[in-house]
Write an enzyme that holds these catalytic residues in place. Structure first.
Site, PDB file in Angstrom:
ATOM      1  N   GLY A 211      15.821   9.425  39.669  1.00 42.76           N
ATOM      2  CA  GLY A 211      15.845   9.604  41.119  1.00 42.76           C
ATOM      3  C   GLY A 211      15.461   8.310  41.809  1.00 42.76           C
ATOM      4  O   GLY A 211      15.535   7.224  41.211  1.00 42.76           O
ATOM      5  N   VAL A 215       9.875   8.110  44.787  1.00 43.59           N
ATOM      6  CA  VAL A 215       9.352   9.231  43.994  1.00 43.59           C
ATOM      7  C   VAL A 215       9.015   8.754  42.569  1.00 43.59           C
ATOM      8  O   VAL A 215       8.090   9.274  41.946  1.00 43.59           O
ATOM      9  CB  VAL A 215      10.347  10.416  44.004  1.00 43.59           C
ATOM     10  CG1 VAL A 215       9.863  11.536  43.104  1.00 43.59           C
ATOM     11  CG2 VAL A 215      10.510  10.935  45.422  1.00 43.59           C
ATOM     12  N   GLY A 216       9.737   7.746  42.102  1.00 42.73           N
ATOM     13  CA  GLY A 216       9.384   7.158  40.803  1.00 42.73           C
ATOM     14  C   GLY A 216       7.924   6.714  40.772  1.00 42.73           C
ATOM     15  O   GLY A 216       7.204   6.910  39.795  1.00 42.73           O
ATOM     16  N   GLU A 233      14.455   6.375  35.542  1.00 44.56           N
ATOM     17  CA  GLU A 233      15.849   5.976  35.777  1.00 44.56           C
ATOM     18  C   GLU A 233      16.040   5.943  37.286  1.00 44.56           C
ATOM     19  O   GLU A 233      16.255   6.977  37.911  1.00 44.56           O
ATOM     20  CB  GLU A 233      16.801   6.979  35.116  1.00 44.56           C
ATOM     21  CG  GLU A 233      16.712   7.023  33.597  1.00 44.56           C
ATOM     22  CD  GLU A 233      17.385   5.834  32.931  1.00 44.56           C
ATOM     23  OE1 GLU A 233      18.287   5.229  33.555  1.00 44.56           O
ATOM     24  OE2 GLU A 233      17.019   5.498  31.798  1.00 44.56           O
ATOM     25  N   CYS A 267      24.362   6.284  41.200  1.00 43.12           N
ATOM     26  CA  CYS A 267      23.300   5.265  41.124  1.00 43.12           C
ATOM     27  C   CYS A 267      23.855   3.898  40.765  1.00 43.12           C
ATOM     28  O   CYS A 267      23.289   2.880  41.145  1.00 43.12           O
ATOM     29  CB  CYS A 267      22.254   5.688  40.106  1.00 43.12           C
ATOM     30  SG  CYS A 267      22.943   5.996  38.470  1.00 43.12           S
TER      31      CYS A 267
HETATM   32  P1  NAD Z   1      16.361  14.041  44.392  1.00 49.03           P
HETATM   33  O1  NAD Z   1      16.081  14.094  45.842  1.00 49.03           O
HETATM   34  O2  NAD Z   1      17.095  15.163  43.749  1.00 49.03           O
HETATM   35  O3  NAD Z   1      14.959  13.808  43.677  1.00 49.03           O
HETATM   36  C1  NAD Z   1      14.871  13.662  42.276  1.00 49.03           C
HETATM   37  C2  NAD Z   1      13.847  14.654  41.734  1.00 49.03           C
HETATM   38  O4  NAD Z   1      12.563  14.305  42.217  1.00 49.03           O
HETATM   39  C3  NAD Z   1      14.116  16.088  42.159  1.00 49.03           C
HETATM   40  O5  NAD Z   1      13.997  16.926  41.030  1.00 49.03           O
HETATM   41  C4  NAD Z   1      13.058  16.348  43.188  1.00 49.03           C
HETATM   42  O6  NAD Z   1      12.628  17.702  43.197  1.00 49.03           O
HETATM   43  C5  NAD Z   1      11.927  15.454  42.762  1.00 49.03           C
HETATM   44  N1  NAD Z   1      11.097  15.024  43.869  1.00 49.03           N
HETATM   45  C6  NAD Z   1      11.514  14.634  45.101  1.00 49.03           C
HETATM   46  N2  NAD Z   1      10.469  14.269  45.860  1.00 49.03           N
HETATM   47  C7  NAD Z   1       9.373  14.417  45.092  1.00 49.03           C
HETATM   48  C8  NAD Z   1       7.982  14.197  45.310  1.00 49.03           C
HETATM   49  N3  NAD Z   1       7.518  13.740  46.469  1.00 49.03           N
HETATM   50  N4  NAD Z   1       7.130  14.434  44.295  1.00 49.03           N
HETATM   51  C9  NAD Z   1       7.595  14.884  43.121  1.00 49.03           C
HETATM   52  N5  NAD Z   1       8.905  15.108  42.854  1.00 49.03           N
HETATM   53  C10 NAD Z   1       9.772  14.907  43.818  1.00 49.03           C
HETATM   54  O7  NAD Z   1      17.182  12.753  44.044  1.00 49.03           O
HETATM   55  P2  NAD Z   1      17.171  11.353  44.769  1.00 49.03           P
HETATM   56  O8  NAD Z   1      15.903  10.648  44.483  1.00 49.03           O
HETATM   57  O9  NAD Z   1      17.663  11.429  46.152  1.00 49.03           O
HETATM   58  O10 NAD Z   1      18.341  10.707  43.888  1.00 49.03           O
HETATM   59  C11 NAD Z   1      19.012   9.605  44.317  1.00 49.03           C
HETATM   60  C12 NAD Z   1      18.365   8.353  43.768  1.00 49.03           C
HETATM   61  O11 NAD Z   1      18.323   8.425  42.361  1.00 49.03           O
HETATM   62  C13 NAD Z   1      19.137   7.107  44.088  1.00 49.03           C
HETATM   63  O12 NAD Z   1      18.236   6.068  44.338  1.00 49.03           O
HETATM   64  C14 NAD Z   1      19.892   6.830  42.803  1.00 49.03           C
HETATM   65  O13 NAD Z   1      20.250   5.481  42.633  1.00 49.03           O
HETATM   66  C15 NAD Z   1      18.913   7.298  41.779  1.00 49.03           C
HETATM   67  N6  NAD Z   1      19.604   7.680  40.575  1.00 49.03           N
HETATM   68  C16 NAD Z   1      19.395   6.953  39.456  1.00 49.03           C
HETATM   69  C17 NAD Z   1      20.088   7.291  38.302  1.00 49.03           C
HETATM   70  C18 NAD Z   1      19.910   6.526  37.031  1.00 49.03           C
HETATM   71  O14 NAD Z   1      20.389   7.000  36.018  1.00 49.03           O
HETATM   72  N7  NAD Z   1      19.228   5.395  37.031  1.00 49.03           N
HETATM   73  C19 NAD Z   1      20.965   8.364  38.313  1.00 49.03           C
HETATM   74  C20 NAD Z   1      21.121   9.088  39.476  1.00 49.03           C
HETATM   75  C21 NAD Z   1      20.428   8.753  40.608  1.00 49.03           C
END
Ligand code: NAD
Length: 480
Positions: A211, A215-216, A233, A267
């Site tokens: 994600g 949040v990471g 990731e 991503c």
């Molecule tokens: P998302 O909003 O679905 O969040 C990812 C996960 O984090 C979800 O399961 C969500 O419930 C959880 N989450 C969200 N906020 C949180 C918090 N405050 N505390 C704990 N958990 C929480 O997805 P996203 O982040 O919008 O995804 C898009 C991002 O992910 C982009 O930056 C994209 O580049 C990146 N991404 C990376 C890869 C990769 O393989 N490197 C793949 C897909 C997406």
């Protein structure tokens, strides 16, 4: 954890709410069941791992249509795109893991230095225990399925937390995974920020998060409380360089495909283009004609162009357009159908809104550079990207970009096809993530490499024991 929830509140449109005490108790009970199952030792066997992989294979075969329908409901994915990047990809990873499982599980013998002989040294890959997989919404099936294959192949019990932003896929995973996999060893907990925040208070043996980077940081902070290792990731702005020496027809097609696949919500989508000034106008013309060939005169009517995941993201994309150069093509949107036109921008200032963060939508800014060196400098002045694309037929340019930049992956003359090569590790570097997976790399990510040395007792040379003598020292110096 309160501050963590707030940290993400502004970026993804997640609803903040309090998690009920019952949900907390449910997590504890689920984890205790998974821990008990892991302690039983059954996940360590080849047979158990094979059965899980076969179960996943059957799930894909039995429910392909339901998966494609859920992906369409959540992200409006055209079915061929959903097949390529979600169902087909996952099926291939299952097949590759099944084919290689016994080889991957074999202990690996390593050489022994003379001073340690006689004896045998091996690396044993052992499962980590109970691992947590947190998935995102943009490839909500693949990005749970891929890590899950690695975790099961390595013999772990798994708690899956799919993204609530893709609710149809989340519900499908919650329904199907326990039916096709060992339900004592694999569990799905659905929920949003509050639930994930609660889950993250528990100890795990590994957390695999996909994600955004904000949040990471939340995940890594929570993991640090238990010294839990993490794979992150993440995303970021993946640049695409177009050199002076280039096959422009092919480049335009490949860039447009890589960018507008899944409506840019990938991503590793090329986030922006740095084009050599000599090719600038020609590239814009070819991108425009390629878009017409791909999606016709009205992309909104094309069944081959996806939709934006929700209204909040659509508004976020709309806000990027003013003050970000001039629209060459596209720019329109329709909130009622979550449509955002495939859009190309020119004359984009480096400090404009569209260049600030990962775009994550169908907007492609094109910026002019005078040379490969300028492109390399531009990229190196920003966080390390997840992927970098170079379109060039010039060996020297290829070498300069390969050696002069750092990124999770580099593809020369295409976009993100490296993800489909199981032998290549997929992951970021620096701000784009840590750790990698795919193919054997997934198995390694979810395994502990245990160093095991076995010595016979029949021979016990006194060379290392006191009293230390000059002759012992001479021998040690020779043998070490
Ligand atoms: P998302 O909003 O679905 O969040 C990812 C996960 O984090 C979800 O399961 C969500 O419930 C959880 N989450 C969200 N906020 C949180 C918090 N405050 N505390 C704990 N958990 C929480 O997805 P996203 O982040 O919008 O995804 C898009 C991002 O992910 C982009 O930056 C994209 O580049 C990146 N991404 C990376 C890869 C990769 O393989 N490197 C793949 C897909 C997406």
């Amino acid at each position: 954890m309160e501050t963590h929830v707030q940290e993400n509140g502004g970026t993804n449109g997640h609803q903040e709410n309090d998690v009920s005490p019952a949900a907390g108790a449910n997590t504890a009970a689920t984890l205790s069941r998974l821990r008990e199952a892991f302690a039983s030792g059954r996940t360590r066997t080849f047979e158990w791992r094979r059965q899980q992989l076969e179960g996943l294979g059957r799930l894909l075969a039995d429910h392909e249509k339901a998966i494609l329908d859920a992906l369409h409901a959540d992200v409006g994915k055209p079915s061929l795109e959903a097949y390529i990047a979600e169902v087909g990809y996952t099926a291939r990873e299952v097949a590759s893991a099944l084919k290689n499982l016994s080889r991957w599980m074999k202990p690996e013998r390593v050489a022994m230095p003379l001073v340690s002989q006689p004896g045998v040294s091996r690396i044993h890959r052992e499962p980590l225990g109970v691992v947590l997989i947190i998935g995102p919404w943009n490839y909500p099936f693949q990005l749970v399925g891929g890590p899950l294959i690695g975790a099961l192949t390595a013999g772990n019990c798994v708690l899956v937390k799919p993204s609530e932003v893709a609710p149809a896929v989340s519900a499908l995973l919650a329904r199907l995974l326990p039916r096709y996999l060992d339900p004592e060893c694999v569990a799905v907990l659905e929920g949003g920020v509050a639930e994930t925040t609660e889950i993250l208070t528990h100890p795990f043996d590994h957390i695999f998060y996909t994600g955004n980077g904000a949040v990471g940081r939340v995940v890594m902070t929570a993991a640090a409380q238990h010294l839990t290792p993490v794979t992150l990731e993440l995303g970021g702005k993946s640049p695409c360089i177009v050199d002076r020496d280039v096959d422009l027809d092919v480049a335009a097609k490949r860039i447009a495909w890589g960018k507008f696949f899944n409506a840019g919500q990938t991503c590793v989508a090329p986030d922006y283009v740095l084009v050599h000034e000599a090719q600038h106008d020609a590239l814009l013309a070819r991108l425009t004609s390629t878009l017409r060939t791909f999606y016709g005169d009205d992309p909104q009517a094309s069944p081959d162009f996806g939709r934006i995941v929700n209204a909040r993201h659509l508004r976020r994309l709309n806000a990027l357009i003013p003050d970000s150069g001039a629209v060459v093509v596209g720019g329109q949107s329709d909130e009622s159908t979550r449509y955002f036109a495939p859009t190309v921008l020119r004359d984009v200032p480096a400090d404009s809104p569209v260049m600030a963060d990962e775009i994550f939508g169908p907007i492609l800014p094109v910026l002019k550079v005078k040379s490969i060196e300028e492109a390399v400098r531009f990229i190196n002045a920003r966080p390390k990207p997840l992927a970098l694309y170079l379109y060039s037929t010039n060996d020297d340019s290829q070498r300069r970009v390969l050696e002069g930049t750092s990124s999770g992956g580099l593809v020369i003359n295409h976009c993100w096809l490296h993800l489909g090569v199981p032998g290549l590790p997929f992951g970021g570097v620096g701000a784009s993530g840590m750790g990698a997976y795919h193919g054997k790399h997934s198995f390694e990510t979810f395994s502990h490499r245990k160093a095991v040395m076995k010595k016979p007792t029949s021979i016990d040379p006194p060379i290392m024991y006191p009293p230390y003598t000059e002759s012992k020292e001479t021998w040690i110096r020779r043998l070490l």
